[in-house]
Design an enzyme around this catalytic site. Structure first.
Site, PDB file in Angstrom:
ATOM      1  N   ASP A 140       0.858  -1.173   0.000  1.00 45.16           N
ATOM      2  CA  ASP A 140       0.000   0.000   0.000  1.00 45.16           C
ATOM      3  C   ASP A 140       0.901   1.233   0.000  1.00 45.16           C
ATOM      4  O   ASP A 140       2.104   1.142   0.266  1.00 45.16           O
ATOM      5  CB  ASP A 140      -0.880  -0.043   1.254  1.00 45.16           C
ATOM      6  CG  ASP A 140      -1.772   1.168   1.366  1.00 45.16           C
ATOM      7  OD1 ASP A 140      -2.347   1.582   0.347  1.00 45.16           O
ATOM      8  OD2 ASP A 140      -1.869   1.714   2.485  1.00 45.16           O
ATOM      9  N   ASP A 173      -7.534  -2.468   3.525  1.00 46.03           N
ATOM     10  CA  ASP A 173      -6.486  -3.429   3.222  1.00 46.03           C
ATOM     11  C   ASP A 173      -6.710  -4.765   3.916  1.00 46.03           C
ATOM     12  O   ASP A 173      -6.022  -5.745   3.594  1.00 46.03           O
ATOM     13  CB  ASP A 173      -5.122  -2.875   3.647  1.00 46.03           C
ATOM     14  CG  ASP A 173      -4.696  -1.674   2.814  1.00 46.03           C
ATOM     15  OD1 ASP A 173      -5.013  -1.655   1.615  1.00 46.03           O
ATOM     16  OD2 ASP A 173      -4.050  -0.761   3.367  1.00 46.03           O
TER      17      ASP A 173
END
Length: 636
Positions: free
Chosen positions: A311, A507
């Site tokens: 990420d 996530d």
């Protein structure tokens, strides 16, 4: 100690004193010495049989030592059991130290909290302090509960939580973790989490659970021991009786003695205990460096990982956004533009939303009706009689609004604002790459991670810029959470050990999907930390190479133990079969090898303690979170 003294007395009488019938003196001493150390082993053997496990290492030792007594080898029978028990104590002591070091490292929660109440200052147990209460912490004391700093500035030692030796500076309103040590002046903290919900409590729970989860190597050795132990018993029986049919001068005593040596050598206890002890050491070493493995199997998975997805915001970049500029169009005022965007973002926890709120400079916010979050695109709501949109270009396109932009060439994120179907302007926001992100990428390259890919909900232009700065292989922007999931799923289908590191609640599904899910534990959402396999407490991506080093070193030590133990045991078994080994060699091959393997496993706990994992002193130049598009719905 009693057994050793009795054994020493028996040896002196048998070999150093010459008088008739001395066996009436040394036999009781040998028997007493054996019962002291052998009694507990036979009790364990009978309990094991009662529980359904007939062939255990306890039965092996029992048969071997009673057999030695039966053929008159009293000293060797007692010595085998004595050294076996010494090895057992050493093993249990090593495991206890490994567990205790982990608990001691993390169990920093004090038993007293100083609470401000209407009737004065009271000292109570932290479990009795409610959320919202104000506590005081003196210099040198540990913070008992998670909270929010009420003073202007303070400094804390968080080494027990993060493995980071440098003091952590905090300002008013920032989060303070239980277990941190106040370094300077007295501070006041507003409690935000109950006693059982502090980060410290969660860390301790995760590490304790981690020691219960077995790695494939552990599971294999446990299964092997169940087959291995009965097999060697039958082989020992065969070694005793089969030579009768094949040798000319068969002596039962000689072949029985060889079989007893075979049994002593084959005991797998040292090998079986040194393997989990090695994994305990790896988990403990990682904890000291602010890395939490939720199970020893994840040490093995991380060691094999060759593909890592990352990420961006909060993982490789700071996530501390600041408004760089406001560009209004179509007759809207800049202050009005910021006020509308901030009103819509006022309940947002996303870093971009917080940056817009901080830029209002105290302007009053307006109430919002019918607010709606559009995943991966932005927010929509009604302010007064106006329908307001705040988000990225896709959000405007979905509502057939043409975006008129005067985008900056520097890598800044652009948050678009539309009012009643008309584009009102753009707010430019920037982020910074973390000081150690480049260090992390180089470290991952050095450790053979073949593919490094960034996945972000931010615009492709922003993602390309950050990826170019860091030297990543690939970068994919404008991704919704399900698109991130699909990218990782595609990589898993190619049969590569895949890792993913992130921090946002979006996530969590991808972290669960990956072979190794890694979460930033400091700023990461609870959902992300809960689903992750590995948690980085310091939020430093450079800890990932350290975690890989620990995983690989742990694996190396464990297989050193396996190869060494099996090799020595096999050699002495062969020598015993050929009549070239005595019970003393058997003692070394069992207890001696076990102690060496245990000592080798213990060094994992301390190997990384003094390593220098310092980061570059100066951060890299500012890198924007993005250039043209924003993802105001936590898709970064």
């Amino acid at each position: 100690m009693i057994s050793a003294l009795l054994l020493a007395g028996a040896l002196i009488i048998e070999f150093a004193v010459a008088f008739p019938h001395r066996q009436y003196l040394y036999l009781p001493l040998y028997t007493g010495s054996y019962l002291v150390v052998g009694g507990p082993v036979w009790i364990k053997a009978f309990k094991s049989i009662r529980d359904g496990t007939i062939f255990s290492e306890f039965l092996l030792m029992g048969i071997a030592t009673v057999g030695a007594f039966a053929i008159g080898e009293y000293a060797e029978g007692v010595a085998v059991m004595l050294f076996y028990m010494i090895g057992e104590y050493a093993q249990h002591g090593a495991v206890h130290r490994a567990r205790h070091s982990i608990r001691e490292l993390l169990d920093q929660q004090p038993e007293v909290a100083t609470v401000e109440r209407e009737d004065g200052i009271r000292q109570v147990h932290p479990a009795k302090v409610e959320q919202g209460a104000v506590i005081r912490v003196k210099p040198g004391d540990k913070v008992p509960l998670d909270g929010e700093l009420l003073d202007d500035r303070a400094s804390f030692n968080t080494a027990a939580l993060t493995g980071e030796s440098r003091p952590m500076s905090r300002r008013r309103g920032e989060e303070i973790w239980a277990g941190s040590i106040n370094l300077q002046s007295p501070v006041r903290i507003k409690v935000t989490n109950g006693y059982e919900d502090t980060k410290l409590s969660k860390i301790l729970t995760m590490v304790q659970e981690a020691t219960q989860r077995k790695a494939p190597t552990q599971r294999f050795m446990t299964k092997l021991a169940k087959v291995y132990t009965p097999t060697v018993v039958w082989l020992a029986a065969a070694l005793t009786f089969l030579p009768y049919f094949f040798v000319e001068t068969y002596l039962f005593r000689e072949w029985f003695y060889r079989a007893l040596i075979f049994l002593v050598v084959s005991c797998p206890c040292g090998l079986v205990i040194s393997i989990p002890l090695g994994y305990f050491g790896g988990i403990g070493a990682a904890s000291r460096n602010g890395i939490l493995f939720k199970g020893s199997d994840f040490l093995d998975r991380l060691r094999r990982m060759d593909t890592l997805f990352m990420d961006k915001t909060g993982t490789l970049t700071m996530g501390n956004f600041e408004v760089q500029g406001v560009h209004s169009i179509n007759g809207f005022d800049r202050d009005e533009l910021v006020q509308l965007a901030a009103s819509l973002e006022q309940h947002s926890s996303h870093p971009i939303g917080r940056a817009i709120l901080q830029h209002t400079n105290g302007q009053p916010l307006q109430s919002v009706a019918r607010q709606q979050e559009i995943s991966g695109k932005g927010l929509r709501g009604t302010i007064g009689n106006k329908e307001v949109l705040v988000g990225n270009r896709s959000l405007l396109a979905d509502h057939n609004i043409r975006a008129h932009t005067n985008e900056l060439q520097s890598p800044h994120t652009q948050v678009h604002v539309a009012v009643d179907g008309l584009h009102a302007g753009t707010i430019s926001i920037a982020d910074q790459v973390k000081a150690d992100s480049g260090h992390a990428v180089r470290g991952l390259r050095d450790r053979g991670i073949g593919t490094l890919t960034m996945l972000s909900g931010d615009s492709q232009k922003v993602v390309d810029h950050v990826a170019g700065m860091l030297g990543l292989d690939q970068a994919h922007g404008d991704l919704l959470p399900d698109q991130k999931y699909a990218r990782v799923e595609q990589a898993l289908a190619a049969d590569h050990p895949v890792g993913f590191i992130g921090d946002g609640v979006n996530d969590a599904p991808v972290i669960t999907l990956a072979d190794v899910g890694i979460a930033m534990g400091g700023i990461g959402s609870d959902a992300t930390v809960e689903t992750a396999d590995v948690v980085i407490q310091t939020d430093q991506p450079s800890k990932i190479p350290v975690a890989i080093d620990i995983a690989r070193f742990t694996h190396k030590v464990i297989w050193q133990n396996i190869a060494f133990a099996l090799g020595i045991k096999a050699l002495v078994m062969v020598l015993a079969t050929l009549g070239m080994a005595t019970m003393w060699e058997a003692i070394f091959a069992d207890v001696g090898v076990a102690l060496i393997a245990i000592a080798n496993a213990i060094r994992i706990q301390y190997h990384f303690t003094d390593e220098d994992f310092s980061l570059p002193s100066a951060p890299p130049s500012s890198a924007g979170r993005g250039s043209t598009e924003a993802d105001c719905c936590c898709t970064c």
